[in-house]
Scaffold this motif. Structure first.
Motif, PDB file in Angstrom:
ATOM      1  N   ASP A   1       0.857  -1.184   0.000  1.00  0.00           N
ATOM      2  CA  ASP A   1       0.000   0.000   0.000  1.00  0.00           C
ATOM      3  C   ASP A   1       0.887   1.225   0.000  1.00  0.00           C
ATOM      4  O   ASP A   1       1.786   1.357   0.835  1.00  0.00           O
TER       5      ASP A   1
ATOM      6  N   ASP B   1      -2.728  13.975  -2.453  1.00  0.00           N
ATOM      7  CA  ASP B   1      -2.227  12.634  -2.138  1.00  0.00           C
ATOM      8  C   ASP B   1      -3.175  11.603  -2.734  1.00  0.00           C
ATOM      9  O   ASP B   1      -4.391  11.726  -2.617  1.00  0.00           O
TER      10      ASP B   1
ATOM     11  N   VAL C   1       1.347   5.701  -1.189  1.00  0.00           N
ATOM     12  CA  VAL C   1       0.728   7.004  -1.432  1.00  0.00           C
ATOM     13  C   VAL C   1       1.693   7.814  -2.295  1.00  0.00           C
ATOM     14  O   VAL C   1       2.911   7.678  -2.174  1.00  0.00           O
TER      15      VAL C   1
ATOM     16  N   GLU D   1      -3.859   7.419  -2.793  1.00  0.00           N
ATOM     17  CA  GLU D   1      -3.528   6.139  -2.160  1.00  0.00           C
ATOM     18  C   GLU D   1      -3.802   5.019  -3.148  1.00  0.00           C
ATOM     19  O   GLU D   1      -4.750   5.076  -3.932  1.00  0.00           O
TER      20      GLU D   1
ATOM     21  N   ARG E   1       5.380   4.319   1.405  1.00  0.00           N
ATOM     22  CA  ARG E   1       4.507   3.297   1.989  1.00  0.00           C
ATOM     23  C   ARG E   1       3.428   3.969   2.823  1.00  0.00           C
ATOM     24  O   ARG E   1       3.700   4.906   3.571  1.00  0.00           O
ATOM     25  N   LYS E   2       2.216   3.493   2.674  1.00  0.00           N
ATOM     26  CA  LYS E   2       1.110   4.045   3.442  1.00  0.00           C
ATOM     27  C   LYS E   2       1.202   3.521   4.857  1.00  0.00           C
ATOM     28  O   LYS E   2       1.414   2.338   5.088  1.00  0.00           O
TER      29      LYS E   2
END
Length: 76
Positions: free
Chosen positions: A11, A20, A13, A22, A69-70
């Motif tokens: 996941d 932003d 962003v 995602e 990375r989210k």
């Protein structure tokens, strides 16, 4: 500086048009290729990543330095 290592399913962003976005990594590109009518100038030493937006489902290709990375909020 160490290069980011991302994997399919991560996941992430990224910034697009000042916002932003995602999404999820759908693949790693390690050779010069065509995607959506554009040339992706990737190599094993300079890979790029195909990502899919969670909101629109559209795919895009980005360099690793454009992706973060989210953070998993609320998870241990």
């Amino acid at each position: 500086m160490a290069k980011k290592k991302l994997s399919k399913g991560d996941d992430v962003v990224w910034r697009s048009h000042g916002q932003d976005v995602e999404g999820t990594v759908t693949g790693k590109i390690e050779q010069r290729t065509q995607r959506d009518g554009r040339t992706v100038d990737a190599s094993e030493n300079e890979p790029q990543y195909e990502v899919r937006s969670d909101k629109t489902g559209r795919k895009a290709v980005h360099r690793p330095e454009s992706l973060d990375r989210k953070k998993n909020r609320g998870r241990s």
